[in-house]
Design a protein around this motif. Structure first.
Motif, PDB file in Angstrom:
ATOM      1  N   THR A 176      -2.999  17.529  10.442  1.00 34.98           N
ATOM      2  CA  THR A 176      -3.989  18.366  11.122  1.00 34.98           C
ATOM      3  C   THR A 176      -5.374  17.992  10.622  1.00 34.98           C
ATOM      4  O   THR A 176      -5.519  17.323   9.583  1.00 34.98           O
ATOM      5  N   PRO A 177      -6.432  18.446  11.307  1.00 30.39           N
ATOM      6  CA  PRO A 177      -7.786  18.231  10.790  1.00 30.39           C
ATOM      7  C   PRO A 177      -7.972  18.816   9.394  1.00 30.39           C
ATOM      8  O   PRO A 177      -8.631  18.209   8.545  1.00 30.39           O
ATOM      9  N   ASN A 178      -7.401  20.004   9.145  1.00 27.62           N
ATOM     10  CA  ASN A 178      -7.520  20.615   7.824  1.00 27.62           C
ATOM     11  C   ASN A 178      -6.873  19.749   6.752  1.00 27.62           C
ATOM     12  O   ASN A 178      -7.375  19.655   5.628  1.00 27.62           O
ATOM     13  N   PHE A 179      -5.772  19.112   7.108  1.00 24.86           N
ATOM     14  CA  PHE A 179      -5.104  18.233   6.151  1.00 24.86           C
ATOM     15  C   PHE A 179      -5.983  17.040   5.800  1.00 24.86           C
ATOM     16  O   PHE A 179      -6.092  16.648   4.640  1.00 24.86           O
ATOM     17  N   LEU A 180      -6.635  16.457   6.799  1.00 27.99           N
ATOM     18  CA  LEU A 180      -7.545  15.335   6.544  1.00 27.99           C
ATOM     19  C   LEU A 180      -8.682  15.771   5.621  1.00 27.99           C
ATOM     20  O   LEU A 180      -9.058  15.042   4.692  1.00 27.99           O
ATOM     21  N   ILE A 230       0.826  -1.210   0.000  1.00 32.89           N
ATOM     22  CA  ILE A 230       0.000   0.000   0.000  1.00 32.89           C
ATOM     23  C   ILE A 230       0.862   1.263   0.000  1.00 32.89           C
ATOM     24  O   ILE A 230       0.417   2.329  -0.431  1.00 32.89           O
ATOM     25  N   GLN A 231       2.122   1.144   0.434  1.00 34.32           N
ATOM     26  CA  GLN A 231       3.007   2.306   0.472  1.00 34.32           C
ATOM     27  C   GLN A 231       3.960   2.376  -0.718  1.00 34.32           C
ATOM     28  O   GLN A 231       4.716   3.346  -0.850  1.00 34.32           O
ATOM     29  N   ALA A 232       3.916   1.392  -1.593  1.00 37.98           N
ATOM     30  CA  ALA A 232       4.913   1.289  -2.657  1.00 37.98           C
ATOM     31  C   ALA A 232       4.735   2.378  -3.714  1.00 37.98           C
ATOM     32  O   ALA A 232       3.656   2.535  -4.283  1.00 37.98           O
ATOM     33  N   SER A 233       5.789   3.139  -3.984  1.00 32.38           N
ATOM     34  CA  SER A 233       5.877   4.090  -5.101  1.00 32.38           C
ATOM     35  C   SER A 233       4.583   4.848  -5.355  1.00 32.38           C
ATOM     36  O   SER A 233       3.980   4.723  -6.430  1.00 32.38           O
ATOM     37  N   PRO A 234       4.123   5.668  -4.417  1.00 34.15           N
ATOM     38  CA  PRO A 234       2.877   6.407  -4.653  1.00 34.15           C
ATOM     39  C   PRO A 234       3.008   7.344  -5.847  1.00 34.15           C
ATOM     40  O   PRO A 234       4.034   8.003  -6.024  1.00 34.15           O
ATOM     41  N   THR A 235       1.975   7.390  -6.669  1.00 32.91           N
ATOM     42  CA  THR A 235       2.003   8.232  -7.867  1.00 32.91           C
ATOM     43  C   THR A 235       1.571   9.662  -7.577  1.00 32.91           C
ATOM     44  O   THR A 235       1.759  10.555  -8.392  1.00 32.91           O
ATOM     45  N   LEU A 236       0.965   9.867  -6.426  1.00 31.40           N
ATOM     46  CA  LEU A 236       0.525  11.197  -6.010  1.00 31.40           C
ATOM     47  C   LEU A 236       0.711  11.270  -4.507  1.00 31.40           C
ATOM     48  O   LEU A 236       0.299  10.370  -3.776  1.00 31.40           O
ATOM     49  N   VAL A 237       1.387  12.320  -4.039  1.00 27.41           N
ATOM     50  CA  VAL A 237       1.729  12.415  -2.620  1.00 27.41           C
ATOM     51  C   VAL A 237       1.294  13.780  -2.098  1.00 27.41           C
ATOM     52  O   VAL A 237       1.599  14.810  -2.715  1.00 27.41           O
ATOM     53  N   TYR A 238       0.599  13.782  -0.968  1.00 26.72           N
ATOM     54  CA  TYR A 238       0.201  15.031  -0.330  1.00 26.72           C
ATOM     55  C   TYR A 238       0.915  15.183   1.002  1.00 26.72           C
ATOM     56  O   TYR A 238       1.136  14.206   1.725  1.00 26.72           O
ATOM     57  N   SER A 239       1.272  16.435   1.283  1.00 29.70           N
ATOM     58  CA  SER A 239       1.982  16.742   2.507  1.00 29.70           C
ATOM     59  C   SER A 239       1.437  18.039   3.095  1.00 29.70           C
ATOM     60  O   SER A 239       1.112  18.969   2.347  1.00 29.70           O
ATOM     61  N   PRO A 240       1.322  18.153   4.435  1.00 26.92           N
ATOM     62  CA  PRO A 240       0.812  19.386   5.044  1.00 26.92           C
ATOM     63  C   PRO A 240       1.918  20.423   5.228  1.00 26.92           C
ATOM     64  O   PRO A 240       2.750  20.308   6.121  1.00 26.92           O
ATOM     65  N   LEU A 241       1.953  21.413   4.366  1.00 26.49           N
ATOM     66  CA  LEU A 241       2.834  22.559   4.561  1.00 26.49           C
ATOM     67  C   LEU A 241       1.957  23.713   5.032  1.00 26.49           C
ATOM     68  O   LEU A 241       1.140  23.541   5.920  1.00 26.49           O
ATOM     69  N   ALA A 242       2.100  24.918   4.489  1.00 23.54           N
ATOM     70  CA  ALA A 242       1.177  25.988   4.870  1.00 23.54           C
ATOM     71  C   ALA A 242      -0.256  25.567   4.547  1.00 23.54           C
ATOM     72  O   ALA A 242      -1.187  25.793   5.302  1.00 23.54           O
TER      73      ALA A 242
END
Length: 342
Positions: free
Chosen positions: A174-178, A140-152
């Protein structure tokens, strides 16, 4: 008086034992117990296929049917305006997985106050269960084609390495990230990727966000999360998806597990502690059985030494459609360092 007995070597006893072994392994597995439905259930997070249990081959194909996307026909004929059903398939390769142990003779079995042989069999079953989960977590973690990360704000990356380098110590979930990644999953970025399908539970629809325990800590102390947990409705604890869940936020069930990948070399200076996460919908993972877990006991050296082998034939994979992950979205966040060695 006639009595019915079952001999030690009765083949039915062996079948019953192996069926119990199979059920126990599945029940104790995090992924196969919590996230699977019935055979062929396309609405479950893990899509199970058992066709090769009754046939030969080392590869099984899963048919996957994305949602229709057309609009209504308004005040007009349907003939000549039908939608074309689209589908794709992904395949899972079967491998033989084994765990085995043997003692060095009768005296080793004689010395302990406990039954060494029974303990060996029990620990092998535990290891098999853990190894099955490790296969699922790796897939499930192998080579994701799209990745999201919480910055600003939540930020999209098309390369995992780029997302990892961009992390800062403030990039905590954060809740906003979810809510952000849930919206991405629902809309498919304006249908540029296939939207994720939610999992139905008691006529309500949910996604599942899975991350490491260290990353979950930032959510545990978040004021909005704490208030939501105090005011949360009863969520039907009989459903496996709610077992051990941290909470539900905006119809996202939050889970954590120690098998999610963590590290300490993220960020521009390679010094940020990070954790992988994944948002999962229906058919996030494919699992195929060709042979269920089987136990084989063996003796060696004129029956002085005893050994036992557990094995099964299976395969797992994260489905991909049009070069994009189908059913899941990869995430990477900063984390606490509770799990790091002192």
């Amino acid at each position: 008086m006639a009595q019915t007995t079952m001999a030690t070597g009765d083949s039915l006893k062996k079948q019953l034992y192996e069926e119990k072994l199979f059920r126990d392994v599945v029940k104790e597995s995090y992924f196969l117990n919590k996230y699977t439905g019935k055979q062929g259930d396309e609405t479950a997070i893990v899509n199970i296929n058992t066709k090769l249990e009754a046939g030969k081959g080392d590869n099984v194909r899963f048919g996957i049917f994305p949602r229709f996307t057309g609009n209504f026909i308004v005040d007009g004929p349907a003939e000549g305006h039908e939608q074309a059903a689209t589908w794709f398939n992904d395949s899972v390769t079967i491998h033989k997985y084994r765990v085995a142990v043997a003692d060095d003779g009768e005296m080793t079995r004689q010395r302990p106050m406990f039954d060494l042989y029974d303990q060996m069999k029990g620990r092998l079953k535990d290891q098999m269960t853990e190894n099955i989960d490790e296969l699922c977590f790796t897939a499930i973690q192998a080579s994701p084609t799209l990745v999201y990360s919480p910055l600003a704000t939540a930020t999209k990356y098309t390369a995992y390495a780029t997302a990892k380098t961009a992390l800062t110590s403030a990039s905590l979930p954060t809740p906003n990230f979810l809510s952000w990644i849930k919206t991405v999953a629902e809309t498919g970025l304006n249908r540029t990727i296939t939207p994720l399908r939610k999992v139905k539970i008691n006529n309500k629809s949910y996604f599942v966000y899975l991350t490491h325990n260290d990353a979950l800590m930032s959510l545990e102390v978040n004021d909005d999360i704490m208030q939501a947990r105090r005011e949360a409705e009863v969520r039907g604890k009989d459903n496996p998806l709610f077992y051990d869940s941290f909470m539900v936020w905006n119809n996202v069930i939050v889970h954590s597990h120690e098998n999610m990948t963590i590290g300490t070399n993220a960020g521009a200076g390679s010094d940020i502690a990070f954790a992988n996460g994944v948002l999962m919908g229906a058919q996030s993972l494919l699992w195929a059985w060709a042979r269920r877990p089987r136990l084989v006991e063996e003796t060696f050296d004129y029956e002085d030494r005893k050994g036992v082998d557990f094995s099964f034939l299976a395969g797992t994979k994260k489905p991909v459609f049009n070069s994009q992950d189908y059913g899941s979205i990869g995430c990477i966040t900063a984390r606490s360092r509770v799990s790091d060695p002192a």
